[in-house]
Design a protein around this motif. Structure first.
Motif, PDB file in Angstrom:
ATOM      1  N   GLU A   6       0.820  -1.201   0.000  1.00 12.30           N
ATOM      2  CA  GLU A   6       0.000   0.000   0.000  1.00 12.30           C
ATOM      3  C   GLU A   6       0.863   1.264   0.000  1.00 12.30           C
ATOM      4  O   GLU A   6       1.992   1.252   0.499  1.00 12.30           O
ATOM      5  N   SER A   7       0.276   2.325  -0.516  1.00 14.47           N
ATOM      6  CA  SER A   7       0.914   3.637  -0.470  1.00 14.47           C
ATOM      7  C   SER A   7      -0.163   4.703  -0.544  1.00 14.47           C
ATOM      8  O   SER A   7      -1.319   4.402  -0.872  1.00 14.47           O
ATOM      9  N   GLY A   8       0.205   5.927  -0.217  1.00 10.93           N
ATOM     10  CA  GLY A   8      -0.722   7.050  -0.359  1.00 10.93           C
ATOM     11  C   GLY A   8      -1.321   7.557   0.922  1.00 10.93           C
ATOM     12  O   GLY A   8      -2.054   8.555   0.918  1.00 10.93           O
ATOM     13  N   GLY A   9      -1.029   6.895   2.042  1.00 11.57           N
ATOM     14  CA  GLY A   9      -1.558   7.378   3.300  1.00 11.57           C
ATOM     15  C   GLY A   9      -0.884   8.676   3.728  1.00 11.57           C
ATOM     16  O   GLY A   9       0.080   9.126   3.111  1.00 11.57           O
ATOM     17  N   GLY A  10      -1.402   9.274   4.786  1.00 12.36           N
ATOM     18  CA  GLY A  10      -0.820  10.508   5.283  1.00 12.36           C
ATOM     19  C   GLY A  10      -1.769  11.220   6.208  1.00 12.36           C
ATOM     20  O   GLY A  10      -2.763  10.647   6.662  1.00 12.36           O
ATOM     21  N   SER A  11      -1.452  12.466   6.475  1.00 12.83           N
ATOM     22  CA  SER A  11      -2.270  13.296   7.351  1.00 12.83           C
ATOM     23  C   SER A  11      -2.981  14.358   6.538  1.00 12.83           C
ATOM     24  O   SER A  11      -2.386  14.984   5.659  1.00 12.83           O
ATOM     25  N   VAL A  12      -4.248  14.556   6.839  1.00 11.29           N
ATOM     26  CA  VAL A  12      -5.051  15.520   6.096  1.00 11.29           C
ATOM     27  C   VAL A  12      -6.100  16.097   7.033  1.00 11.29           C
ATOM     28  O   VAL A  12      -6.486  15.456   8.017  1.00 11.29           O
ATOM     29  N   GLN A  13      -6.547  17.281   6.722  1.00 15.62           N
ATOM     30  CA  GLN A  13      -7.604  17.892   7.514  1.00 15.62           C
ATOM     31  C   GLN A  13      -8.969  17.380   7.073  1.00 15.62           C
ATOM     32  O   GLN A  13      -9.139  16.933   5.927  1.00 15.62           O
ATOM     33  N   ALA A  14      -9.907  17.439   7.977  1.00 18.35           N
ATOM     34  CA  ALA A  14     -11.269  17.028   7.658  1.00 18.35           C
ATOM     35  C   ALA A  14     -11.767  17.774   6.425  1.00 18.35           C
ATOM     36  O   ALA A  14     -11.524  18.964   6.268  1.00 18.35           O
ATOM     37  N   GLY A  15     -12.438  17.027   5.560  1.00 23.25           N
ATOM     38  CA  GLY A  15     -12.910  17.581   4.307  1.00 23.25           C
ATOM     39  C   GLY A  15     -11.965  17.364   3.147  1.00 23.25           C
ATOM     40  O   GLY A  15     -12.347  17.578   1.984  1.00 23.25           O
ATOM     41  N   GLY A  16     -10.757  16.956   3.454  1.00 21.07           N
ATOM     42  CA  GLY A  16      -9.762  16.737   2.418  1.00 21.07           C
ATOM     43  C   GLY A  16      -9.891  15.377   1.759  1.00 21.07           C
ATOM     44  O   GLY A  16     -10.825  14.613   2.026  1.00 21.07           O
ATOM     45  N   SER A  17      -8.921  15.084   0.889  1.00 20.12           N
ATOM     46  CA  SER A  17      -8.941  13.836   0.115  1.00 20.12           C
ATOM     47  C   SER A  17      -7.589  13.146   0.168  1.00 20.12           C
ATOM     48  O   SER A  17      -6.552  13.798   0.333  1.00 20.12           O
ATOM     49  N   LEU A  18      -7.631  11.856   0.034  1.00 18.17           N
ATOM     50  CA  LEU A  18      -6.427  11.038  -0.134  1.00 18.17           C
ATOM     51  C   LEU A  18      -6.740   9.941  -1.133  1.00 18.17           C
ATOM     52  O   LEU A  18      -7.900   9.514  -1.264  1.00 18.17           O
TER      53      LEU A  18
END
Length: 125
Positions: A6-18
């Protein structure tokens, strides 16, 4: 040897996308059922989304309408587009694969034969 990465995880604010990706090898990707699962310490594993060999998809009620699972049979890659993320979407996401023909209503609850190591998703409010 079946391998899932897997790849593409991370930290994002609510409302964002990954966008999560699962690169695979060692099996005939188009003939397997594929799924994304989420693990949070202290909670049961949750099936988030799955897709079978006929491109029939299944989504958890908590993500339906916000997440989209897809597969590229030419590149043997499974993806999970996650939009309108919420803090409760946080967790370790891993992809999984299974060679059986799993009924659609069991796609999210079955134990798959193979899984990857996972990628962390953190959504802050």
């Amino acid at each position: 040897q079946v391998q899932l990465q897997e790849s593409g995880g991370g930290s994002v604010q609510a409302g964002g996308s990954l966008r999560l990706s699962c690169t695979t090898s060692g099996f005939t990707f188009s003939r397997y059922v594929m799924g994304w699962f989420r693990e949070v310490p202290g909670k049961p594993r949750e099936g988030v989304a799955a897709i079978d060999e006929d491109d029939i998809t299944s989504y958890s009620s908590s993500v339906k309408g916000r997440f989209t699972i897809s597969q590229d049979n030419g590149k043997d890659i499974l993806t999970l587009q996650m939009d309108s993320l919420k803090p409760e979407d946080s967790g370790m996401y891993y992809c999984a694969a299974d060679p059986r023909q799993i009924r659609d209503y069991l796609l999210l609850t079955s134990t798959y034969a193979y899984r990857g190591q996972g990628t962390q998703v953190t959504v802050s409010s």
